[in-house]
Design an enzyme around this catalytic site. Structure first.
Site, PDB file in Angstrom:
ATOM      1  N   ASN A 157      -5.797 -81.834  84.197  1.00 41.23           N
ATOM      2  CA  ASN A 157      -6.374 -81.738  85.552  1.00 41.23           C
ATOM      3  C   ASN A 157      -6.194 -80.375  86.190  1.00 41.23           C
ATOM      4  OD1 ASN A 157      -3.645 -82.169  85.830  1.00 41.23           O
ATOM      5  ND2 ASN A 157      -3.833 -83.522  87.590  1.00 41.23           N
ATOM      6  N   GLU A 255       7.117 -83.646  85.212  1.00 42.53           N
ATOM      7  CA  GLU A 255       6.292 -83.796  86.418  1.00 42.53           C
ATOM      8  C   GLU A 255       5.312 -84.915  86.096  1.00 42.53           C
ATOM      9  OE1 GLU A 255       8.039 -80.611  88.611  1.00 42.53           O
ATOM     10  OE2 GLU A 255       6.827 -82.358  89.123  1.00 42.53           O
ATOM     11  N   CYS A 289      -2.036 -85.317  90.877  1.00 40.38           N
ATOM     12  CA  CYS A 289      -0.868 -86.201  90.971  1.00 40.38           C
ATOM     13  C   CYS A 289      -0.386 -86.351  92.402  1.00 40.38           C
ATOM     14  CB  CYS A 289       0.250 -85.620  90.122  1.00 40.38           C
ATOM     15  SG  CYS A 289       0.640 -83.955  90.623  1.00 40.38           S
ATOM     16  N   GLU A 463       9.546 -77.429  89.956  1.00 44.93           N
ATOM     17  CA  GLU A 463       8.811 -76.261  89.453  1.00 44.93           C
ATOM     18  C   GLU A 463       8.409 -75.390  90.626  1.00 44.93           C
ATOM     19  OE1 GLU A 463       5.734 -78.324  87.018  1.00 44.93           O
ATOM     20  OE2 GLU A 463       6.807 -77.402  85.345  1.00 44.93           O
TER      21      GLU A 463
HETATM   22  N1  NAD Z   1       3.648 -84.598  88.529  1.00 41.52           N
HETATM   23  C1  NAD Z   1       2.731 -83.661  88.265  1.00 41.52           C
HETATM   24  O1  NAD Z   1       2.887 -82.473  88.631  1.00 41.52           O
HETATM   25  C2  NAD Z   1       1.471 -84.038  87.528  1.00 41.52           C
HETATM   26  C3  NAD Z   1       0.491 -83.061  87.337  1.00 41.52           C
HETATM   27  C4  NAD Z   1      -0.669 -83.419  86.651  1.00 41.52           C
HETATM   28  C5  NAD Z   1      -0.837 -84.713  86.145  1.00 41.52           C
HETATM   29  N2  NAD Z   1       0.127 -85.615  86.366  1.00 41.52           N
HETATM   30  C6  NAD Z   1      -0.053 -86.985  85.884  1.00 41.52           C
HETATM   31  O2  NAD Z   1      -0.670 -86.980  84.567  1.00 41.52           O
HETATM   32  C7  NAD Z   1      -1.596 -88.085  84.482  1.00 41.52           C
HETATM   33  C8  NAD Z   1      -2.961 -87.572  84.129  1.00 41.52           C
HETATM   34  O3  NAD Z   1      -2.905 -86.483  83.266  1.00 41.52           O
HETATM   35  P1  NAD Z   1      -3.136 -86.733  81.711  1.00 41.52           P
HETATM   36  O4  NAD Z   1      -4.145 -87.804  81.485  1.00 41.52           O
HETATM   37  O5  NAD Z   1      -3.364 -85.424  81.055  1.00 41.52           O
HETATM   38  O6  NAD Z   1      -1.725 -87.272  81.243  1.00 41.52           O
HETATM   39  P2  NAD Z   1      -1.280 -87.603  79.762  1.00 41.52           P
HETATM   40  O7  NAD Z   1       0.124 -87.979  79.936  1.00 41.52           O
HETATM   41  O8  NAD Z   1      -2.162 -88.515  79.040  1.00 41.52           O
HETATM   42  O9  NAD Z   1      -1.378 -86.204  78.942  1.00 41.52           O
HETATM   43  C9  NAD Z   1      -0.646 -85.104  79.357  1.00 41.52           C
HETATM   44  C10 NAD Z   1      -0.354 -84.236  78.139  1.00 41.52           C
HETATM   45  O10 NAD Z   1       0.456 -84.980  77.253  1.00 41.52           O
HETATM   46  C11 NAD Z   1      -0.094 -84.968  75.936  1.00 41.52           C
HETATM   47  N3  NAD Z   1       0.282 -86.210  75.273  1.00 41.52           N
HETATM   48  C12 NAD Z   1      -0.286 -87.421  75.376  1.00 41.52           C
HETATM   49  N4  NAD Z   1       0.370 -88.318  74.609  1.00 41.52           N
HETATM   50  C13 NAD Z   1       1.393 -87.631  73.999  1.00 41.52           C
HETATM   51  C14 NAD Z   1       2.430 -87.971  73.074  1.00 41.52           C
HETATM   52  N5  NAD Z   1       2.589 -89.210  72.605  1.00 41.52           N
HETATM   53  N6  NAD Z   1       3.288 -87.003  72.664  1.00 41.52           N
HETATM   54  C15 NAD Z   1       3.164 -85.733  73.123  1.00 41.52           C
HETATM   55  N7  NAD Z   1       2.207 -85.342  73.996  1.00 41.52           N
HETATM   56  C16 NAD Z   1       1.333 -86.290  74.420  1.00 41.52           C
HETATM   57  C17 NAD Z   1      -1.566 -84.788  76.162  1.00 41.52           C
HETATM   58  O11 NAD Z   1      -2.180 -84.239  75.004  1.00 41.52           O
HETATM   59  C18 NAD Z   1      -1.576 -83.812  77.321  1.00 41.52           C
HETATM   60  O12 NAD Z   1      -1.366 -82.501  76.823  1.00 41.52           O
HETATM   61  C19 NAD Z   1      -1.571 -88.757  85.825  1.00 41.52           C
HETATM   62  O13 NAD Z   1      -0.644 -89.828  85.807  1.00 41.52           O
HETATM   63  C20 NAD Z   1      -1.055 -87.679  86.775  1.00 41.52           C
HETATM   64  O14 NAD Z   1      -0.426 -88.194  87.935  1.00 41.52           O
HETATM   65  C21 NAD Z   1       1.282 -85.328  87.017  1.00 41.52           C
HETATM   66  O1  LIG Z   2      -1.858 -82.788  89.555  1.00 47.13           O
HETATM   67  C1  LIG Z   2      -0.779 -82.269  89.675  1.00 47.13           C
HETATM   68  C2  LIG Z   2      -0.618 -80.882  90.179  1.00 47.13           C
HETATM   69  O2  LIG Z   2       0.733 -80.541  90.106  1.00 47.13           O
HETATM   70  C3  LIG Z   2      -1.174 -80.835  91.548  1.00 47.13           C
HETATM   71  S1  LIG Z   2      -0.905 -79.340  92.391  1.00 47.13           S
HETATM   72  O3  LIG Z   2      -1.987 -78.431  91.997  1.00 47.13           O
HETATM   73  O4  LIG Z   2       0.401 -78.785  92.004  1.00 47.13           O
HETATM   74  O5  LIG Z   2      -0.971 -79.699  93.810  1.00 47.13           O
END
Ligand code: NAD
Ligand SMILES: O=C[C@H](O)CS(=O)(=O)O
Length: 484
Positions: A157, A255, A289, A463
C-alpha cells in the site's frame, strides 16, 4: 507509462550491486490494478540465491559500519536528493503498480524521501554515554553499535515509504539492509535501488530481492546472520514471522494491522470533522493501516455530520490514478473487493443502511464506489475487522464513557482519532484510548519526526522519529579497570 529516467524501470533484483535474474529463470508479472494490464515482470529468486544475498550483506556491512555517521549521511542525502529529482518518474511507476492517484503517489515519494533525510541527520547523532564509576579505579561507558545485517518485508500500500522508513535508519546506523517488497509492487522498490546505486551506496549494503514471500521469508527468518527483521503488513503474517524468527532470537519491528476509531463529539467543529474523516478514511482508497475504520458520531451531531459526509464523499472522483482529477484509485486486487463486499453484506444483514455508494464502480475491475454506511453497530464485522477499502461505517454513541469502551474493544491498537473542542476532553480521551497514536482534531498524523507504531496486536516498536534508530543499534557496556 513514460519515464524520463528510463534506468528507473528495473525488472531484475539488486544483488550485491548487480541486476540479477533468478537462477532458474522464473519470473512473476507485475499488474496494473486499474487496467489489469501486465506492466512488467520480476525474478522469483531461489532460496539458495536468498541465502547468498545474506552473505553479500554480511560482507558489505563490514566496510559500511566502519564509515563515520557523517560519511553515511552524505551518501544518504544524495539518495534522498535523487528521489526528489526523479519524483515524477517514481510517482508514475508507483501509480502504475499500486493504483493510487498520481498526486498521492507524488506525496508518498516526498514522504519516503523525508525518512532518508531525517535518518541521514540522525546518523550523525548516534551517541553512547559515560557512566559515573562505582569504583575509583574503574571507568564505565556505553557504546552504540550497528546491530548488523537487517531485513525488511514490506506491503503494497506504500511501496516506497514503507521501504525507506526501514532502510533509512538501518543504513544510518551502519547496517546492511535486504528488502523484500510486496509481490504486487516490486517496481518502486527496484527503482529506489537504482537511485541508491547512483547515490553511491556500496554494493551489498542495500539489496532488493523479489520472489516467493514464504520461501524468501523463511530464509531471512532462519538465518542467524540476519539480526533484525522489520515487517509491515497484516497481523496474521506478523505472527508467522515472529514464530519463524524465534529460533534465532531476532530483533523484530512489526507494523501490523489497525482498526482505527474516529470519534466525533457533539461539540466538534463539524466541517473540520468531515474534512478529517475524508482525509483519513479515503486516503489510498481506504487502504492504509491508519485509515478510520470505525466512525463514531455522538447522537446530537449525527444527522448533520452524516449529511455533510455523504455530500463530500459524492464529490470523490474514481478512476485510473494517472488521469487528471482522479481522487480514488482502484483496490489492489479482487480479494480486496471481496472483503469490502463481505463487510457491506454483513452490515446490511444486521440492519445497516447504505447512504451512498455500496456497489462495485461502473469502471469495473477492482474499482469500488466510495461508500457511507449508516446505522452501524458493534454486532457487525466493521467493528471487529479492518475493511481496507473506501467504506465509511458510521456508528452513533451517547456519551464519552460508552464511546471509549467501544473504541478500545479490539485486539488492535495502532491509530485513533477524536474531534472535540473541549480542552479537558482533548486530554482525557486520548489518555484513555489504547492506541499507539492519537490524532486530535486532525485525520492525518504520519510524518518522519513522530514515533509511528501500535500497541496490542498492531505491532512492536516505533518507526521514524529519534526513536526509529534504536532498533538498529545495540548497546555495549565497557568497564575499564585503570590499574596496571
Ligand atoms: N502498521 C503499519 O504501518 C502497516 C502499514 C501497511 C500495511 N499494514 C497492514 O498490512 C495489511 C495489508 O498489507 P498487505 O496485504 O501487503 O499485508 P501482507 O501481510 O499480506 O503482506 C505484507 C508483506 O508480507 C509478505 N508476506 C506475506 N506472507 C508472507 C510469509 N508467509 N512470509 C514472509 N512474508 C510474507 C508479502 O509478500 C508482503 O511483502 C493490512 O492489515 C494493513 O493494516 C500495516
Ligand atoms: O498503511 C500504513 C502506513 O504506515 C500508513 S502511513 O503512510 O504511515 O500513514
Amino acid at each position: 507509462m513514460q519515464l524520463k529516467h528510463t534506468e528507473l524501470f528495473r525488472q531484475h533484483c539488486l544483488i550485491n550491486g548487480e541486476w540479477a535474474d533468478s537462477e532458474n529463470g522464473e519470473r512473476e508479472d507485475v499488474i496494473n490494478p486499474a487496467m489489469g494490464a501486465v506492466i512488467g515482470s520480476v525474478p522469483q529468486i531461489t532460496p539458495a540465491q536468498a541465502a547468498l544475498v545474506i552473505t553479500y550483506a554480511e560482507q558489505a556491512q563490514v566496510g559500511w559500519r566502519e564509515k563515520t555517521g557523517k560519511q553515511r549521511a552524505a551518501v544518504m542525502q544524495k539518495w534522498a536528493q535523487l528521489m526528489l529529482e526523479h519524483a515524477d518518474d517514481l510517482a508514475a511507476l508507483l501509480t502504475a503498480e499500486q493504483g493510487k492517484p498520481l498526486a498521492e503517489a507524488k506525496g508518498e515519494i516526498v514522504y519516503a524521501a523525508s525518512f532518508i533525510e531525517w535518518f541521514a541527520e540522525e546518523a550523525k547523532r548516534v551517541e553512547g554515554s559515560v557512566l559515573a564509576p562505582v569504583q575509583a579505579s574503574q571507568r564505565m561507558l556505553v557504546l552504540k553499535q550497528p546491530i548488523g545485517v537487517c531485513a525488511a518485508i514490506t506491503p503494497w500500500n506504500f511501496p516506497a515509504a514503507m521501504i525507506t522508513r526501514k532502510a533509512a535508519p538501518a543504513l544510518a546506523a551502519g547496517c546492511a539492509m535486504i528488502v523484500k517488497p510486496a509481490e504486487q509492487t516490486p517496481l518502486s522498490a527496484l527503482a529506489l535501488g537504482q537511485l541508491a546505486v547512483e547515490a553511491g551506496i556500496p554494493a551489498g549494503v542495500l539489496q532488493v530481492i523479489t520472489g516467493s514471500a514464504q520461501d524468501v521469508g523463511k530464509v531471512l527468518c532462519a538465518s542467524p546472520v540476519v539480526r533484525k527483521l522489520s515487517f509491515t503488513g497484516s497481523t496474521e503474517v506478523g505472527r508467522i514471522l515472529m514464530a519463524q524468527s524465534a529460533p534465532t532470537v531476532k530483533k523484530l519491528s512489526l507494523e501490523l494491522g489497525g482498526n482505527a476509531p474516529f470519534i466525533v463529539f457533539d461539540d466538534a467543529n463539524l466541517e473540520r470533522a468531515v474534512a478529517g474523516i475524508m482525509a483519513s478514511k479515503f486516503r489510498n482508497s481506504g487502504q492504509t493501516c491508519v485509515c478510520a475504520n470505525r466512525i463514531y458520531v455522538q447522537q446530537g451531531i449525527y444527522p448533520a455530520l452524516v449529511k455533510r459526509l455523504v455530500e463530500e464523499v459524492e464529490k470523490l472522483k474514481v478512476g485510473e490514478g494517472s488521469q487528471t482529477g482522479v481522487t480514488q484509485g482502484p483496490l489492489i486486487d479482487d480479494a480486496a473487493v471481496s472483503k469490502v463486499r463481505e463487510h457491506l453484506d454483513d452490515a446490511l444483514s444486521h440492519g445497516a443502511t447504505i447512504l451512498t455508494g455500496g456497489q462495485p464502480h461502473a469502471l469495473g475491475g477492482t474499482f469500488f464506489q466510495p461508500t457511507v454506511v449508516g446505522g452501524v453497530t458493534s454486532a457487525m464485522k466493521f467493528a471487529r475487522e479492518e475493511t481496507f477499502g473506501p467504506v465509511a461505517p458510521v456508528f452513533s454513541f451517547a456519551d464519552e464513557a460508552q464511546v471509549v469502551a467501544m473504541a478500545n474493544d479490539t485486539e488492535f491498537g495502532l491509530a485513533a482519532y477524536l474531534f472535540t473542542r473541549d480542552a479537558a476532553r482533548q486530554w482525557r480521551v486520548p489518555e484513555a484510548l489504547e492506541y499507539g497514536m492519537v490524532g486530535i482534531n486532525t485525520g492525518l498524523i504520519s510524518n518522519e519526526v513522530a514515533p509511528f507504531g501500535g500497541i496490542k496486536q498492531s505491532g512492536l516498536g516505533r518507526e521514524g522519529s529519534r526513536h526509529g534508530m534504536d532498533d538498529y543499534l545495540e548497546m555495549k557496556y565497557l568497564c575499564i579497570e585503570l590499574g596496571e
